[in-house]
Structures are given as C-alpha cells and as structure tokens.
Design an enzyme around this catalytic site. Structure first.
Site, PDB file in Angstrom:
ATOM      1  N   ALA A 157      29.747  41.299  25.253  1.00  0.00           N
ATOM      2  CA  ALA A 157      29.698  41.469  26.576  1.00  0.00           C
ATOM      3  C   ALA A 157      29.352  43.198  26.617  1.00  0.00           C
ATOM      4  O   ALA A 157      29.234  43.890  25.893  1.00  0.00           O
ATOM      5  CB  ALA A 157      30.825  41.114  27.319  1.00  0.00           C
ATOM      6  N   SER A 158      29.369  43.737  28.105  1.00  0.00           N
ATOM      7  CA  SER A 158      29.133  44.923  28.170  1.00  0.00           C
ATOM      8  C   SER A 158      30.208  45.827  27.507  1.00  0.00           C
ATOM      9  O   SER A 158      29.776  47.035  27.219  1.00  0.00           O
ATOM     10  CB  SER A 158      28.907  45.257  29.686  1.00  0.00           C
ATOM     11  OG  SER A 158      30.016  44.746  30.446  1.00  0.00           O
ATOM     12  N   ALA A 196      32.566  44.901  25.253  1.00  0.00           N
ATOM     13  CA  ALA A 196      33.404  44.134  24.097  1.00  0.00           C
ATOM     14  C   ALA A 196      32.812  43.036  23.435  1.00  0.00           C
ATOM     15  O   ALA A 196      31.789  42.519  24.015  1.00  0.00           O
ATOM     16  CB  ALA A 196      34.770  43.932  24.086  1.00  0.00           C
ATOM     17  N   ASP A 253      39.199  36.974  38.261  1.00  0.00           N
ATOM     18  CA  ASP A 253      37.738  36.756  37.935  1.00  0.00           C
ATOM     19  C   ASP A 253      37.694  35.331  37.297  1.00  0.00           C
ATOM     20  O   ASP A 253      37.594  35.251  36.080  1.00  0.00           O
ATOM     21  CB  ASP A 253      37.423  37.735  37.033  1.00  0.00           C
ATOM     22  CG  ASP A 253      35.969  37.787  36.682  1.00  0.00           C
ATOM     23  OD1 ASP A 253      35.016  37.108  37.714  1.00  0.00           O
ATOM     24  OD2 ASP A 253      35.432  38.226  35.886  1.00  0.00           O
ATOM     25  N   LYS A 279      38.806  40.548  19.977  1.00  0.00           N
ATOM     26  CA  LYS A 279      38.070  41.203  20.879  1.00  0.00           C
ATOM     27  C   LYS A 279      37.812  42.593  20.575  1.00  0.00           C
ATOM     28  O   LYS A 279      39.023  43.655  20.774  1.00  0.00           O
ATOM     29  CB  LYS A 279      38.501  40.723  22.333  1.00  0.00           C
ATOM     30  CG  LYS A 279      37.761  41.577  23.541  1.00  0.00           C
ATOM     31  CD  LYS A 279      38.565  40.843  24.731  1.00  0.00           C
ATOM     32  CE  LYS A 279      37.624  41.614  26.164  1.00  0.00           C
ATOM     33  NZ  LYS A 279      38.322  41.176  27.386  1.00  0.00           N
TER      34      LYS A 279
END
Length: 561
Positions: free
Chosen positions: A138-139, A141, A292, A157
């Site tokens: 992802a952006s 990690a 989220d 992560k």
C-alpha cells in the site's frame, strides 16, 4: 504566500502538484490560488495543456486520478474527503471512495535495513521462515508473512522507508494551500479547508505510528471481551514499534469475495447480522470504532466469525455525542422530523446563520415520505444520505467524528446488502438505539448527571463571593466596560459615512466649478492673467476628476447592494 516556502524541495513538489492538476483540467484552480504565478516567478514555467481523454472525464473522476498520481498523502486526503458525506455530493463520495492504496512493492533490499534496525537482529534468524515477496503493498506500508519458531503465522507490516519525510513536506504544502484557498476562493470557505487539512494531518500522523494502531486494536478487542462473533489479531509487542507492526496472520475469506463465501458454505445472513452487531456496538455502546471498515479490512472465518484488521483510522464519540446519534437514529426510524432537526441544529456551527424554520420544514418533508413504510423496507444508508443532502443545502457541516461514523454506517449497510439483499439495517439498529435511549434515563445515569450538576452548583456558589468582589472593585475603579455590538447599525453607520464623503466631495466639486468660473471670467490680457487662466483650468480638471470619483463611488455602492 507561496513565495515564503522554506525549501527548494517544497518548491519542486509544488511544481509537481500544479503540473498534475493542470494535466487533469484543474488549471483554473491553479491560477486562482496563485500557484502558477509563484512558480513562474521562481523560474519554473508551466505548460498549460492536458490530454483530450482527461479533459473528457467527469470532474470527480479527474480529481480521483489526479490524487492517485500525486501519491500517498493525496490518496489519503481523498479517502478522508470520501468520509465527508455532509460536504460532498454522492457522486464525488463514490468516486473518491474508489481511491486505491495499492502501489508497486519495494524490493526486499530496500526494506531489509530498516527491518534489521527495528527488530534489533537479523530477521532471517529471528523467524523460522520469512517470505520476501509481500502479501500486499500500500502507499504507507507493505506486508510480509513470516512464521515464529513455534510455527505461529504472523504478518509483518513494514512502513515504507523515507515515507514520513515525503508526507511532512506534502502536509506543509497542504496547510499553505488551505490558507490561500480561504483567502482567494471565498466560495470554498464553507468547506472549511483549513479544518479539513488539520484533521487530515492529525489522522495521517497517527496512521504512520503502527504502535498506536496496535493500541487501538487492543482497546477495541478489550471492548469485545465475551463477544464471540469477532476476531482481532493478537499483537506481538516484543517486535512492534512505530515503523513495524507484527500481528497474527488471519486465514480467512476477504470481505469482497462472495463466491468464496458461498463455496465455504457460510451463512450470508448470519454474517451480515454479525457485522452489524460489531459496528453498532462500537459506535453506540463503546464510542470507539473502526472508521474504515471496507472489504479489504474484513475477513470471514470458517467458524462464522468476522476478523477485522488495520486500526490505523479509528473514530471516537463522546457519551453525549452517542446519545445525540441515538436520538437521530431514533428520529429517523420513528419518522420524528422535529427530533431530527433539533439534533442537526445542535451539530451546527454557531457561526453559521441557519433558517430553523426551513430546516425543520425540509426534515418534515423528508420524514413524511417514510411515514407508514415497514421497518424492514427502510434503507438506513439512503436516509443518512438524504440527511447529509439537507445539511449541504443549508450550508451545514458535521463534526469530523460524526462524518466518520456516518461513512462507517454507509459502508456497513453496503457490505450487509452484498451478503444479504434483504439486510435490514434499521431493524438491526433499533435494539441498540432503544437501549441507548433507555440508558439515558436509567437511575445510574440520572444519579451521575445529578452529582455532576450538584458539584457544578457548589463550585459556582463557592466562587460567587470572590467574583462579586472583583466585579465591584472593577466598577469602583472605573474599569468595568459594557460593549454592545450591533452589526446592522455598523453597516448603517458605514453607509452614512460613505454618503457624507460623497456629499463633501460634491460640495468641493461645486466650489471648484464656481471658483474656476469666476477666475476665468476675470481674465484679461497680460502675463499675470495667463497664470489665472491656468489656475482656472486646473480647477475645472480637479472638478472633473472629483465628479468621476463621485459617479464611480455611486456605481460601486449600487453593485454592492
């Protein structure tokens, strides 16, 4: 204001941002906020053209693509804006909700030095096995799967090296941009750009701290002690820090893979009800919720439980706010327009002028269309969207915590209806709402509120003699002032002042005309009379200029009205 940027790096990033916006057809925005002028003065010229296919895109799609091209900070900003259902129309929310965090993974050689520093020893020695190919990227990690010496599968992560410096530079630019937008674009002030950027910066900095994310997960896990329907992965604190999060690996079906749910023989309706119970408990009972809950953060387990991961973005709701939310939901479900409008007014910014009569009328019309509709046919998501549309019409905005909550409700209902087309969100919410309403008037709650009120009254009475003494002392010394502000009188005074100025200029103009006429009529022959003629001409010129000023002032006053 852009010229005061501190570093060449920021100026280069500013050029990149402006170039991307121009390519996607937002050149007018770049001009309006002064970015183009600042870059041209800095010697960085911009090329004002963009591809035809980009120009043909709808505005929400162009913005989404621009944010994706600008990188992780702006992708996260778009995701935050996607939660502001009270500020943006549904088509913008839907488009920004499609922003993807997925980016190419960094090679293991880039990740390993930071991982070695955070773990304190060679990762290949610490873990029984470690996969160099990431599970996901992802952006902020990327995640790698590993196995502990006892065979437990975990996920590492790992934060992308150097990402904090990039984000801090972008946040500086966004803060400056928000200030300039409020000055240069008054029509955008109602969106509160500075407040949104401040909220976003605080949220993003928290999300960069993976240890804080783990603390959020453990707090929510503690709230669900004794609840069998949820799994929150265990944190391995001996290796977790700000840049590294080590948790148990979840072996489940991703939230968006409905075919796998059916293949596994899971009960879709039971999963939908379990998901609703999880979110409703978080919001209405605990006041601490996952903000989220998209399909990528949810997994369905073989035993019917739901696993929830990634607690970087959480929402917090105070007890008083939870009660207001319960009253709002109760008013929606029971079609009580007055209760709904009262809550909306409580959430209104005090600086906003609201027509309470129109607001209540709009909520009554909204509630009337649902009168008599069976509870199972109510669509909570659609009702919340209509409520936020009412807020936009009246130029109202929700507090950030409530915007996150409504977005979580909308996402939840969407997931529930994917699992079960007959999913009844209103019916699932009703017991929680009624329990919250009953709790407000429970003996324990009344006693607690009574104790607080009595304590406040005692403090007030105890401080009253001292406050009165200070008030009397100020009165005796002549230091007490009473200031009354009446905006309408101030405006009236300004108009009187402008009218007096124009009248004075009119008198001066008339005097110049009369005086110049007398001087010109007395002119005869000889050199001294030429000076008198010049003086008369100057008087007429001055009178003409004063007359033009008076006419312009009258015209501008009419335009303002």
């Amino acid at each position: 204001m852009w010229e005061t940027l501190g570093t060449v790096r920021d100026l280069g990033r500013l050029q990149e941002i402006a170039s991307v916006l121009i390519r996607y057809g937002f050149g007018d925005v770049v001009r309006r906020i002064g970015m183009a002028g600042a870059l041209e003065r800095a010697g960085r010229l911009l090329h004002w053209h963009h591809a035809e296919e980009r120009a043909r895109m709808e505005s929400p799609a162009r913005l989404r693509h621009a944010l994706e091209e600008l990188g992780p900070t702006f992708v996260k900003l778009g995701q935050v804006l996607a939660t502001r259902v009270d500020l943006l129309p549904p088509e913008w929310i839907a488009e920004l909700g499609g922003l993807q965090n997925a980016v190419p993974a960094l090679p293991w050689e880039r990740i390993r030095p930071q991982l070695l520093e955070d773990l304190g020893r060679d990762p290949e020695e610490l873990f029984l096995r470690l996969e160099r190919e990431p599970l996901a990227a992802a952006s902020l990690a990327q995640a790698h799967r590993a196995w502990l010496p006892d065979g437990t599968a975990v996920v590492l992560k790992v934060r992308r090296p150097g990402i904090r410096e990039v984000i801090e530079a972008d946040l500086r630019l966004l803060a400056r941009l928000a200030e300039i937008v409020e000055v240069q674009a008054p029509d955008l002030q109602r969106y509160r750009p500075r407040e949104i950027v401040q909220q976003f910066a605080a949220s993003l900095r928290r999300e960069l701290d993976f240890a804080a994310e783990c603390r959020n997960a453990e707090r929510i896990a503690a709230n669900f002690a004794g609840f069998d329907g949820i799994l929150i992965p265990r944190v391995h604190w001996q290796w977790t820090c700000e840049r590294l999060n080590v948790q148990d690996h979840v072996d489940g079906i991703p939230g968006g893979d409905l075919a796998a749910v059916d293949a596994a023989g899971l009960d879709r309706r039971a999963l939908a009800r379990t998901g609703a119970a999880i979110v409703l408990k978080m919001v209405l009972e605990d006041g601490w919720f996952h903000a989220d809950p998209h399909p990528g953060n949810i997994f369905y387990l073989a035993d019917g439980r739901i696993a929830v991961i990634d607690f970087g973005m959480v929402g917090r709701i105070s007890g008083q706010r939870r009660m207001q939310v319960a009253q709002l939901l109760h008013g929606l479900v029971a079609q009580e327009a007055e209760a709904v409008s009262d809550i909306l007014l409580e959430w209104t910014d005090g600086g906003v002028d609201v027509d309470e009569g129109r607001l209540q009328s709009d909520t009554e019309l909204f509630a009337e269309q649902y009168r008599g509709v069976p509870l199972k046919d109510l669509r909570m998501g659609a009702m919340l969207i209509e409520i936020t549309a009412i807020l936009r019409r009246h130029r109202l905005s929700l507090p950030p915590d409530l915007a996150l909550m409504i977005k979580a409700f909308l996402t939840l209902e969407g997931l529930g209806r994917q699992l079960d087309p007959d999913f009844d969100m209103a019916g699932e919410a009703r017991p929680y709402v009624e329990q919250a309403m009953l709790q407000r008037y429970s003996p324990q709650t009344l006693a607690r509120r009574g104790r607080r009120s009595v304590a406040g009254l005692v403090d007030l009475l105890a401080d009253l003699p001292r406050d009165l003494r200070r008030l009397l002392q100020a009165a005796r010394r002549g230091r007490m002032r009473a200031q009354i502000e009446v905006p309408t009188l101030d405006a009236f005074g300004d108009r009187i002042d402008r009218a007096a100025n124009r009248m004075t200029m009119g008198i001066v103009t008339a005097a110049l005309i009369i005086g110049s006429s007398i001087v010109m009529n007395s002119v005869g022959g000889g050199m001294p009379n030429r000076w008198l003629m010049a003086l008369g001409v100057l008087g007429f010129v001055g009178a003409a200029l004063a007359g033009v000023w008076i006419l312009f002032s009258i015209w501008r006053s009419g335009r303002r009205r």
